[in-house]
Write a protein that holds these residues in place. Structure first.
Motif, PDB file in Angstrom:
ATOM      1  N   UNK A 106      16.099  13.340  26.068  1.00  0.00           N
ATOM      2  CA  UNK A 106      17.178  14.283  26.383  1.00  0.00           C
ATOM      3  C   UNK A 106      18.551  13.758  25.967  1.00  0.00           C
ATOM      4  N   UNK A 107      18.648  12.455  25.692  1.00  0.00           N
ATOM      5  CA  UNK A 107      19.943  11.867  25.377  1.00  0.00           C
ATOM      6  C   UNK A 107      20.372  12.107  23.927  1.00  0.00           C
ATOM      7  N   UNK A 108      19.520  12.720  23.112  1.00  0.00           N
ATOM      8  CA  UNK A 108      19.911  13.026  21.732  1.00  0.00           C
ATOM      9  C   UNK A 108      21.060  14.026  21.779  1.00  0.00           C
ATOM     10  N   UNK A 109      22.195  13.733  21.129  1.00  0.00           N
ATOM     11  CA  UNK A 109      23.364  14.619  21.204  1.00  0.00           C
ATOM     12  C   UNK A 109      23.069  16.006  20.650  1.00  0.00           C
ATOM     13  N   UNK A 110      23.744  16.996  21.214  1.00  0.00           N
ATOM     14  CA  UNK A 110      23.478  18.370  20.806  1.00  0.00           C
ATOM     15  C   UNK A 110      23.762  18.631  19.326  1.00  0.00           C
ATOM     16  N   UNK A 111      24.860  18.111  18.734  1.00  0.00           N
ATOM     17  CA  UNK A 111      25.069  18.358  17.296  1.00  0.00           C
ATOM     18  C   UNK A 111      23.916  17.854  16.433  1.00  0.00           C
ATOM     19  N   UNK A 112      23.260  16.767  16.850  1.00  0.00           N
ATOM     20  CA  UNK A 112      22.104  16.261  16.103  1.00  0.00           C
ATOM     21  C   UNK A 112      20.937  17.237  16.228  1.00  0.00           C
ATOM     22  N   UNK A 113      20.678  17.695  17.455  1.00  0.00           N
ATOM     23  CA  UNK A 113      19.603  18.669  17.666  1.00  0.00           C
ATOM     24  C   UNK A 113      19.891  19.948  16.882  1.00  0.00           C
ATOM     25  N   UNK A 114      21.131  20.425  16.965  1.00  0.00           N
ATOM     26  CA  UNK A 114      21.512  21.652  16.255  1.00  0.00           C
ATOM     27  C   UNK A 114      21.342  21.479  14.757  1.00  0.00           C
ATOM     28  N   UNK A 115      21.741  20.321  14.239  1.00  0.00           N
ATOM     29  CA  UNK A 115      21.655  20.082  12.801  1.00  0.00           C
ATOM     30  C   UNK A 115      20.231  20.072  12.293  1.00  0.00           C
ATOM     31  N   UNK A 116      19.331  19.341  12.977  1.00  0.00           N
ATOM     32  CA  UNK A 116      17.975  19.284  12.431  1.00  0.00           C
ATOM     33  C   UNK A 116      17.189  20.567  12.708  1.00  0.00           C
TER      34      UNK A 116
END
Length: 543
Positions: free
Chosen positions: A110-120
């Motif tokens: 859950x600690x993966x930042x949102x911009x990273x999740x959004x990007x991939x």
């Protein structure tokens, strides 16, 4: 495993509805993976049933998803279609997910930042769309995103118009299908039936062809050989990506049901599901957001709904497999384009320009790496860059919080001492845990903010709970600099952990004297100014 029958009616309705919605998606994603439509169905059955039975999110529906298929399609191309090795990767991914669950990794994903999740996620959506452009135009889809883009000009010069119109019509029907009818016949299934009937009676377009029916055969894992590195790498990507995808869907389910899922148990359930999927020749899966939402809205509340969804698909395989052979590739391509468009994070893209510029750049970088390099590079680079940016931000705040002005002090006595001796006593207050990010510039900032005439330097650690090695070395640098400039260095307000850390690593405290609090250090500084001979420079000793 205890099952909840209190919501049986809603679970049956939700499970059947989710199974109907899942059918065209499983077929389409199976084709997109390169392993064929039946692999998509088998994957949906295995992951859907066992993730529901053993998972930690009661109403979650699991099965093949776009992100997982992108990885499998790349692996299919790299291994020249060797199905045994691909199913081995799926089984290994499942074992890794079970291990993640037992190790408690769920809370860290859950600690993966949102911009990273959004990007991939947006990158995965773009990949799915790119890979379906050639099938829409009436050609086989080349393996890999770059190959698909390079082949696109050739495909455009030789368009199969009937195929293109059928695919675009399917896409339009999925988008325009009335919500009142969707309660009884979901849009993807309606488009699948309409497109297949139209093609069967009036059009000459490529179709799926013969599809195996009946129970699956077992595929035992294969180890060894030159391709094992690719298999293990793909398994790691599938495990991490599937875990992220599932836990994000779990959060969506929590918001809808006002419940709370068990992250680690969910990973164990997903792992068991993927292990069985590979064993029976199915593609990897994860928690599927759209199917989960459909299930909950249709009344599904317990794990029974996910199991019913899988049994519906099993019934289809056993009885209707021959009918699926007439489904056109263009129809599945149209449905997959809709899947890709849904995965792209439009909500963030529309407002990203109003947020921090760094987050937008990070999202764009991860998106580009996802599309043109690979998923693991994209996520790894995104997490590392986000972590470095956070460390830099914290360091800037810590350095900016360095205070040495008398107006900042609450104590009238302390303020009076500094006002009278502000050119001879330099007081610095640190706040929060001093990190390695701040340590690099700590000595420089203290030196630059110290008056040339200062004779006593006081470092107040009252608000510092801990120090890392970098911060301890920075304090040693400050001490060395103070001695070189013939200044006294006092340390004040240290907690036991800070005191022990400094003493252990430095072999003694790198200061002239140590005080319990700031006030005592300031009074001692005044005495030193009045009579320097009474305060010789030397190794620190408690006051």
């Amino acid at each position: 495993m205890k099952l909840d029958f209190s919501t049986l009616r809603g679970d049956l309705t939700g499970g059947i509805t989710a199974g109907v919605v899942a059918l065209p998606l499983a077929l389409a994603l199976g084709v997109a993976s390169g392993l064929g439509p039946i692999a998509g169905i088998y994957g949906a059955i295995a992951v859907g049933f066992f993730a529901a039975l053993f998972g930690g999110t009661a109403p979650q529906i699991s099965g093949p998803t776009g992100p997982m298929v992108v990885v499998l399609a790349g692996l299919f191309a790299s291994l020249s279609g060797d199905a045994s090795l691909i199913f081995t990767a799926v089984m290994l991914a499942g074992v890794l997910q079970v291990l993640f669950g037992f190790l408690g990794v769920g809370q860290y994903i859950r600690l993966v930042p949102y911009p990273v999740i959004s990007g991939f996620m947006s990158g995965i959506g773009a990949i799915i769309i790119i890979l379906q452009l050639s099938p829409l135009l009436g050609h086989d889809s080349p393996s890999g995103t770059l190959n698909a883009l390079q082949f696109l000009p050739t495909a455009i010069t030789d368009i199969h118009w009937a195929n293109l119109l059928l695919g675009l019509g399917t896409l339009a029907m999925v988008y325009s299908w009335p919500g009142s009818l969707a309660k009884y016949l979901p849009a993807p299934l309606a488009a699948l039936i309409a497109g297949t009937l139209l093609a069967y009676f009036t059009l000459d377009v490529p179709i799926l062809g013969a599809i195996p029916t009946g129970l699956p055969e077992l595929h035992w894992p294969v180890f060894g050989g030159d391709s094992m590195y690719l298999v293990v790498e793909a398994a790691i990507i599938l495990a991490v990506l599937g875990s992220l995808d599932s836990l994000l869907t779990s959060l969506v389910a929590d918001n809808m049901t006002r419940d709370r899922h068990d992250s680690n148990r969910e990973l164990i359930g997903q792992g068991i599901g993927n292990t069985f999927a590979g064993l029976i020749g199915g593609i990897a899966g994860a928690g599927a957001t759209m199917r989960t939402v459909v299930n909950i809205r249709s009344g599904g509340r317990s794990r029974l709904s996910g199991m019913v969804h899988a049994l519906v698909l099993l019934a289809v395989v056993l009885g209707l497999g021959s009918l699926a052979s007439y489904i056109p590739h263009a129809v599945l391509a149209g449905i997959l384009v809709k899947v890709g468009l849904d995965i792209i994070d439009w909500s963030y893209l529309k407002r990203a320009h109003r947020g921090p510029r760094w987050d937008l750049l990070l999202m764009a970088l991860v998106l580009m790496l996802t599309v043109f390099v690979d998923l693991i590079t994209a996520v790894a680079a995104g997490v590392v860059l986000a972590a470095l940016a956070f460390v830099r931000q914290v360091a800037q705040l810590q350095l900016a919080s360095l205070q040495h002005l008398p107006e900042h002090l609450d104590s009238e006595e302390d303020r009076a001492i500094l006002q009278e001796h502000r050119h001879h006593i330099a007081l610095f207050e640190f706040s929060g845990p001093l990190s390695f990010g701040a340590a690099a510039d700590l000595g420089h900032h203290v030196r630059m903010r110290t008056e040339k005439g200062s004779q006593v330097l006081i470092l107040d650690f009252n608000a510092v709970p801990s120090l890392d090695v970098s911060a301890i070395l920075a304090v040693e640098t400050i001490a060395t600099d103070a001695r070189a400039r013939s200044k006294q260095l006092y340390l004040a307000g240290m907690s036991d952990s800070v005191y022990d850390a400094l003493k252990e690593l430095s072999g003694g405290l790198p200061a002239d004297r140590v005080f319990e609090d700031r006030s005592a250090a300031l009074r001692a500084a005044v005495k030193h100014l009045q009579n320097p001979a009474l305060q010789p420079v030397g190794l620190a000793s408690p006051a």
